[in-house]
Design an enzyme around this catalytic site. Structure first.
Site, PDB file in Angstrom:
ATOM      1  N   HIS A  93      45.986  34.068  45.096  1.00 45.49           N
ATOM      2  CA  HIS A  93      47.553  34.407  45.522  1.00 45.49           C
ATOM      3  C   HIS A  93      48.197  33.544  46.159  1.00 45.49           C
ATOM      4  O   HIS A  93      47.957  32.374  44.998  1.00 45.49           O
ATOM      5  CB  HIS A  93      45.647  34.002  46.895  1.00 45.49           C
ATOM      6  N   GLU A 102      37.112  31.601  45.103  1.00 43.61           N
ATOM      7  CA  GLU A 102      37.949  30.229  44.858  1.00 43.61           C
ATOM      8  C   GLU A 102      36.130  29.395  44.039  1.00 43.61           C
ATOM      9  O   GLU A 102      34.726  29.473  44.799  1.00 43.61           O
ATOM     10  CB  GLU A 102      38.340  29.581  46.101  1.00 43.61           C
TER      11      GLU A 102
END
Length: 247
Positions: free
Chosen positions: A14, A92
């Protein structure tokens, strides 16, 4: 997909998030992108289009920084219509009680050795987050089916949760010759690169994945990389970011 290859896999971390910019431990906290991060996402879409590397299917985590990056990239490439699959397994790494803390302050408080073990070692998780605390996810409806998710993780834990999903869900797409785009996070992508490139536990500790720069893997019939380490679509920018990565 290049001639002679079985499949093409594109990995994209990202764009810069609000907490990347503030140097805070983020983990599963659902923060947005900075203006720079949004620009990185747009640029990644331009790179995909310039290289005629348009995916057949998209995989993302459940976190908005990955979802927004994917949307901006595919919108820029005029490729929003492809199927999308999302899973917490691409999230994550969960940073436990460190989530929301300033990295520099944490390093000063606990010392470099412990800080680096928590942040970069393969198998040392930070202290667990307290349920019900400000940056915990135990009440988040996204994670109801998994009991609110983990309370902390090391990179080995990310490998354990991500690779079965990769093998069982993503690999079948690759074996049919589809071009697959995965938009995820620094540690979930490190876990996958470790697997693809058969890196040791020690080797992956030093691996950095820059934000917003697509990484292309052409895979052979055994789904092994034709070029070890893959190829960044903007190699100069990737090298510059990696060289400046904060410890």
């Amino acid at each position: 997909m290049q001639q002679g290859n079985t499949a093409t896999l594109i990995l994209l971390r990202h764009g810069e998030s609000d907490w990347n910019a503030r140097n805070l431990f983020t983990g599963w906290v659902d923060v947005g992108l900075t203006d720079k991060g949004r620009a990185e996402a747009v640029r990644s879409g331009e790179l995909l289009a310039e290289h005629n590397l348009l995916p057949d299917v998209l995989y993302t985590s459940l976190l908005r920084r990955a979802i927004t990056t994917a949307h901006l990239a595919l919108d820029t490439a005029d490729w929003l219509w492809i199927p999308v699959r999302r899973s917490w397994r691409l999230n994550e790494r969960h940073y436990g009680a460190l989530q929301g803390l300033d990295k520099a302050v944490t390093k000063a408080r606990y010392g470099e050795e412990r800080f680096m073990a928590w942040r970069r070692s393969y198998d040392t998780p930070p202290p667990p987050i307290e349920k019900g605390s400000e940056f915990s996810q135990d009440a988040d409806p996204r994670y109801t089916d998994i009991g609110g998710g983990p309370l902390t993780e090391c990179l080995a834990d990310v490998v354990t949760r991500f690779l079965p999903y990769f093998t069982d869900v993503i690999v079948p797409d690759l074996r049919t010759g589809r071009t697959v785009l995965i938009v995820a996070h620094g540690n979930s992508l490190r876990a996958l690169v470790k697997h693809l490139d058969e890196m040791s536990d020690d080797e992956v500790v030093g691996l950095n994945v820059p934000t917003g720069i697509p990484l292309r893997y052409d895979l052979d019939a055994d789904l092994r990389p034709v070029v070890p380490g893959g190829t960044y679509l903007d190699p100069e920018a990737a090298a510059a970011v990696i060289s400046q990565a904060r410890p």
